[in-house]
Scaffold this motif. Structure first.
Motif, mmCIF file in Angstrom:
data_model
loop_
_atom_site.group_PDB
_atom_site.id
_atom_site.type_symbol
_atom_site.label_atom_id
_atom_site.label_comp_id
_atom_site.label_asym_id
_atom_site.label_seq_id
_atom_site.Cartn_x
_atom_site.Cartn_y
_atom_site.Cartn_z
ATOM 1 N N HIS A 1 0.844 -1.188 0.000
ATOM 2 C CA HIS A 1 0.000 0.000 0.000
ATOM 3 C C HIS A 1 0.881 1.241 0.000
ATOM 4 N N ALA A 2 0.566 2.176 -0.893
ATOM 5 C CA ALA A 2 1.380 3.389 -0.996
ATOM 6 C C ALA A 2 0.695 4.566 -0.322
ATOM 7 N N LEU A 3 1.441 5.276 0.515
ATOM 8 C CA LEU A 3 0.969 6.541 1.070
ATOM 9 C C LEU A 3 1.850 7.637 0.492
ATOM 10 N N THR A 4 1.608 8.846 0.925
ATOM 11 C CA THR A 4 2.340 9.962 0.321
ATOM 12 C C THR A 4 3.850 9.761 0.392
ATOM 13 N N HIS A 5 4.389 9.505 1.556
ATOM 14 C CA HIS A 5 5.825 9.278 1.613
ATOM 15 C C HIS A 5 6.181 8.008 2.372
ATOM 16 N N ARG A 6 5.301 7.043 2.245
ATOM 17 C CA ARG A 6 5.612 5.724 2.796
ATOM 18 C C ARG A 6 5.168 4.659 1.800
ATOM 19 N N ARG A 7 5.898 3.609 1.742
ATOM 20 C CA ARG A 7 5.402 2.416 1.073
ATOM 21 C C ARG A 7 5.255 1.350 2.130
ATOM 22 N N LEU A 8 4.025 0.928 2.298
ATOM 23 C CA LEU A 8 3.761 -0.044 3.349
ATOM 24 C C LEU A 8 3.768 -1.448 2.765
ATOM 25 N N LEU A 9 4.493 -2.308 3.437
ATOM 26 C CA LEU A 9 4.481 -3.724 3.095
ATOM 27 C C LEU A 9 3.865 -4.440 4.297
ATOM 28 N N VAL A 10 2.642 -4.900 4.106
ATOM 29 C CA VAL A 10 1.878 -5.406 5.246
ATOM 30 C C VAL A 10 1.736 -6.919 5.176
ATOM 31 N N GLU A 11 2.294 -7.593 6.144
ATOM 32 C CA GLU A 11 2.050 -9.038 6.281
ATOM 33 C C GLU A 11 0.650 -9.223 6.831
ATOM 34 N N VAL A 12 -0.108 -10.100 6.212
ATOM 35 C CA VAL A 12 -1.468 -10.343 6.702
ATOM 36 C C VAL A 12 -1.485 -11.660 7.464
ATOM 37 N N HIS A 13 -1.749 -11.547 8.736
ATOM 38 C CA HIS A 13 -1.837 -12.747 9.570
ATOM 39 C C HIS A 13 -3.287 -12.944 9.992
ATOM 40 N N GLY A 14 -3.666 -14.180 10.176
ATOM 41 C CA GLY A 14 -5.052 -14.445 10.540
ATOM 42 C C GLY A 14 -5.172 -15.555 11.559
ATOM 43 N N ALA A 15 -6.278 -15.531 12.294
ATOM 44 C CA ALA A 15 -6.531 -16.578 13.290
ATOM 45 C C ALA A 15 -8.013 -16.587 13.624
ATOM 46 N N PHE A 16 -8.467 -17.704 14.149
ATOM 47 C CA PHE A 16 -9.822 -17.735 14.696
ATOM 48 C C PHE A 16 -9.769 -17.235 16.121
ATOM 49 N N TRP A 17 -10.907 -16.725 16.521
ATOM 50 C CA TRP A 17 -10.916 -15.938 17.763
ATOM 51 C C TRP A 17 -12.137 -16.284 18.594
ATOM 52 N N GLU A 18 -11.981 -16.256 19.896
ATOM 53 C CA GLU A 18 -13.057 -16.613 20.824
ATOM 54 C C GLU A 18 -14.237 -15.643 20.794
ATOM 55 N N GLY A 19 -13.940 -14.392 20.535
ATOM 56 C CA GLY A 19 -14.967 -13.357 20.641
ATOM 57 C C GLY A 19 -15.948 -13.362 19.478
ATOM 58 N N GLU A 20 -16.782 -12.322 19.429
ATOM 59 C CA GLU A 20 -17.803 -12.270 18.396
ATOM 60 C C GLU A 20 -17.325 -11.612 17.116
ATOM 61 N N GLY A 21 -16.805 -10.418 17.271
ATOM 62 C CA GLY A 21 -16.417 -9.675 16.080
ATOM 63 C C GLY A 21 -17.603 -9.009 15.412
ATOM 64 N N GLU A 22 -17.366 -8.319 14.326
ATOM 65 C CA GLU A 22 -18.436 -7.578 13.648
ATOM 66 C C GLU A 22 -18.196 -7.565 12.157
ATOM 67 N N ASP A 23 -19.206 -7.071 11.437
ATOM 68 C CA ASP A 23 -19.097 -6.974 9.983
ATOM 69 C C ASP A 23 -18.238 -5.765 9.601
ATOM 70 N N PRO A 24 -17.062 -6.011 9.079
ATOM 71 C CA PRO A 24 -16.156 -4.891 8.820
ATOM 72 C C PRO A 24 -16.680 -3.937 7.751
ATOM 73 N N TRP A 25 -17.486 -4.448 6.838
ATOM 74 C CA TRP A 25 -17.936 -3.595 5.726
ATOM 75 C C TRP A 25 -18.953 -2.565 6.162
ATOM 76 N N LYS A 26 -19.395 -2.648 7.415
ATOM 77 C CA LYS A 26 -20.317 -1.635 7.927
ATOM 78 C C LYS A 26 -19.566 -0.482 8.593
ATOM 79 N N ARG A 27 -18.266 -0.613 8.653
ATOM 80 C CA ARG A 27 -17.457 0.437 9.264
ATOM 81 C C ARG A 27 -16.693 1.210 8.191
ATOM 82 N N PRO A 28 -16.372 2.463 8.504
ATOM 83 C CA PRO A 28 -15.487 3.196 7.584
ATOM 84 C C PRO A 28 -14.073 2.623 7.657
ATOM 85 N N LEU A 29 -13.584 2.129 6.520
ATOM 86 C CA LEU A 29 -12.265 1.491 6.501
ATOM 87 C C LEU A 29 -11.338 2.237 5.555
ATOM 88 N N PRO A 30 -10.092 2.392 5.922
ATOM 89 C CA PRO A 30 -9.115 2.888 4.948
ATOM 90 C C PRO A 30 -8.915 1.833 3.861
#
Length: 333
Positions: free
Chosen positions: A271-300
């Motif tokens: 992901h490119a920002l104005t003066h940063r290039r971000l290299l983001v490792e995506v890690h994932g796991a299952f989780w005990e909690g509930e969580g929510e629908d991310p698409w209902k939130r404002p996301l970058p």
DNA sequence: AAGCCGGGGGC
DNA sequence: GCCCCAGGCTT
């Protein structure tokens, strides 16, 4: 000397601001003014210059003063290491050496300040190249991508044989400081306007300051709960928006443990920002909690990329059906 | 090569 | 209030 060089010197002699250190001959006082002018506007430097020299009128006086007192006089001027270096310098030498090469070895004197002092105090033919000079030359010759090193060389080659080196350096800097301004140059008042190749698009030529886009390695942690994804409100970068936890890559073990999960690497997002290039490792796991629908939130945008990458992979091995892309309508999670 | 170091001024 | 400005040292 070429006509434009004559014109610049003539302009300087007529329009130079009457600053306290103009025409100064004492190398020590020139040094103090130049160190104060590092990263500091003239207007702000003037009162410090007066106070400093009143209290420490000579190199000897400065060297004999306690550092604490030197710093007190410098207080408010910022970049306090300058004062520490100046004090150390005063204790190191009895008199200022007279060549650029020797000056450059002293504490706090880099290429610019050493050249300024050598040329102004000792008449050495060395170009003092600061941000003003780089901007003036880049515009004058329309050098859009010129490196600082190249502009340094150009400045050295442009110094007229007949001019006093110190006066020539000051003329270029004064033009940059009062006419060839970074944002809104006053080309109508510029003695070089008739031969300036950059004046049609002057905003293109402070460019040497373009900072390199830095690369940053981050890790995103996508936690899939019973009802959706663990989200948090983001701080700092993307402040106010929502997203999955995002942090420097090396913090992953600590963060995972804090959340009580054992994530696995799902992929990578750039992901490119104005003066940063971000290299983001995506890690994932299952989780005990509930969580929510991310698409209902404002996301970058970055978080959208992360989720699009992670959710299908997580869903594949999970029991919960998940959207593979951002839905257009209302989507039951 | 990149981060740090302080302030002031422009918008 | 946020963005821009910028020399020298350190890592």
């Amino acid at each position: 000397m070429k006509a434009w060089q004559e014109a610049l010197l003539a302009w300087y002699r007529k329009h130079a601001r009457p600053l306290p250190w103009r025409g100064e001959k004492d190398p020590y006082r020139i040094l103090v003014s130049e160190v104060l002018l590092q990263q500091t506007q003239v207007r702000q430097a003037i009162p410090y210059y007066r106070r400093f020299l009143q209290r420490f009128p000579t190199l000897k006086a400065l060297g004999e003063a306690p550092l604490e007192e030197v710093l007190r006089v410098w207080q408010g001027a910022g970049y306090y290491r300058r004062a520490v270096h100046l004090h150390r310098l005063a204790q190191q030498v009895e008199a200022l050496p007279q060549s650029f090469a020797q000056l450059k070895g002293l504490p706090g004197l880099g290429p610019y300040t050493a050249a300024a002092v050598a040329s102004m105090a000792f008449g050495e033919r060395v170009a003092a190249v600061d941000g003003n000079v780089r901007r003036v030359l880049a515009r004058l010759f329309a050098l859009e991508g010129a490196s600082p090193k190249a502009l340094q060389g150009l400045a050295q080659s442009l110094m007229p044989e007949e001019a006093h080196p110190g006066e020539w350096n000051q003329a270029l800097m004064e033009l940059g400081a009062t006419v060839c301004l970074p944002r809104k140059p006053l080309c109508g008042a510029c003695p070089l306007a008739s031969r300036c190749r950059g004046k049609e698009a002057p905003e293109r030529y402070p460019l040497p300051q373009r900072r390199k886009v830095r690369e940053e390695r981050l890790a995103a942690l996508v936690l899939l709960g019973r009802k959706g994804v663990y989200l948090e409100r983001l701080e700092g970068r993307f402040q106010g928006l929502y997203g999955v936890p995002l942090f420097p890559a090396e913090e992953l073990p600590v963060r995972a443990e804090a959340l009580g999960v054992a994530p696995r690497l799902l992929g990578e997002v750039r992901h490119a920002l104005t003066h940063r290039r971000l290299l983001v490792e995506v890690h994932g796991a299952f989780w005990e909690g509930e969580g929510e629908d991310p698409w209902k939130r404002p996301l970058p945008k970055l978080m959208e990329k992360v989720l699009r990458q992670a959710l299908p992979l997580l869903a594949h091995e999970g029991v919960v059906p998940l959207p593979h892309a951002k839905p257009h309508g209302v989507e039951p999670f």
